[in-house]
Scaffold this motif. Sequence first.
Motif, mmCIF file in Angstrom:
data_model
loop_
_atom_site.group_PDB
_atom_site.id
_atom_site.type_symbol
_atom_site.label_atom_id
_atom_site.label_comp_id
_atom_site.label_asym_id
_atom_site.label_seq_id
_atom_site.Cartn_x
_atom_site.Cartn_y
_atom_site.Cartn_z
ATOM 1 N N THR A 17 0.819 -1.217 0.000
ATOM 2 C CA THR A 17 0.000 0.000 0.000
ATOM 3 C C THR A 17 0.855 1.270 0.000
ATOM 4 O O THR A 17 0.351 2.338 0.275
ATOM 5 N N ASN A 77 0.856 1.017 8.481
ATOM 6 C CA ASN A 77 -0.342 0.984 7.647
ATOM 7 C C ASN A 77 -1.534 0.368 8.373
ATOM 8 O O ASN A 77 -1.379 -0.342 9.364
ATOM 9 N N HIS A 78 -2.719 0.635 7.831
ATOM 10 C CA HIS A 78 -3.966 0.080 8.353
ATOM 11 C C HIS A 78 -4.072 -1.401 7.991
ATOM 12 O O HIS A 78 -3.651 -1.824 6.921
ATOM 13 N N SER A 79 -4.690 -2.161 8.875
ATOM 14 C CA SER A 79 -5.096 -3.523 8.570
ATOM 15 C C SER A 79 -6.393 -3.810 9.297
ATOM 16 O O SER A 79 -6.588 -3.373 10.431
ATOM 17 N N PRO A 82 -5.039 -6.479 12.337
ATOM 18 C CA PRO A 82 -3.714 -5.950 12.670
ATOM 19 C C PRO A 82 -2.926 -6.818 13.642
ATOM 20 O O PRO A 82 -3.479 -7.704 14.300
ATOM 21 N N THR A 108 1.141 -3.386 11.577
ATOM 22 C CA THR A 108 -0.109 -2.741 11.183
ATOM 23 C C THR A 108 -1.017 -2.545 12.386
ATOM 24 O O THR A 108 -0.902 -3.260 13.374
ATOM 25 N N ASN A 110 -5.379 -1.100 13.236
ATOM 26 C CA ASN A 110 -6.650 -0.687 12.663
ATOM 27 C C ASN A 110 -6.817 0.814 12.896
ATOM 28 O O ASN A 110 -6.768 1.261 14.036
ATOM 29 N N CYS A 125 -10.357 -1.396 0.640
ATOM 30 C CA CYS A 125 -9.264 -1.683 1.564
ATOM 31 C C CYS A 125 -8.230 -2.565 0.877
ATOM 32 O O CYS A 125 -8.577 -3.557 0.241
ATOM 33 N N CYS A 127 -5.548 -3.840 2.625
ATOM 34 C CA CYS A 127 -4.759 -4.567 3.621
ATOM 35 C C CYS A 127 -4.662 -6.035 3.204
ATOM 36 O O CYS A 127 -5.463 -6.513 2.403
#
Length: 141
Positions: A17, A77-79, A82, A108, A110, A125, A127
């Motif tokens: 990402t 990064n977002h997941s 996570p 990662t 959230n 998304c 992720c």
Amino acid sequence: MSTKRPEGPFRIGRSETGLGLFATDVIAKGSFIIEYVGPRITSEEVQRRRNTRYLFELNSRWTIDGAPRWNTARYINHSCRPNAQATISRGKIRIKAIKRIKAGDEITYNYGKNYFETFIKPHGCRCRSCQKKREREAAVG
């Protein structure tokens, strides 16, 4: 720009990402990883910076603007699934491992419902868990 290495068991690297933060050593479950830092701004200032992606709300009055590149935590990064979590305590945003993170794994957490709805959902998304889910669905149908 500083070429100083980040201080901690991690490195900044290329992720699916964009840039991401990756473990260089095993990080045990429950371990502190890094603090999310930056200038503290008021709620009024947040309204003027609406489309900034690095704003992290501390409470109803204060927000951290994590945009400066020296905020290494900005690369996490977002997941949707996570391996780390952000907690706010005494005006600080601390990122800690919620499961064991192996060397080489991307770190990662959230980003939360508001961020997800505003910045992630409109584009889908990306992720790892959502990508795997899409791959499984494509294989089935």
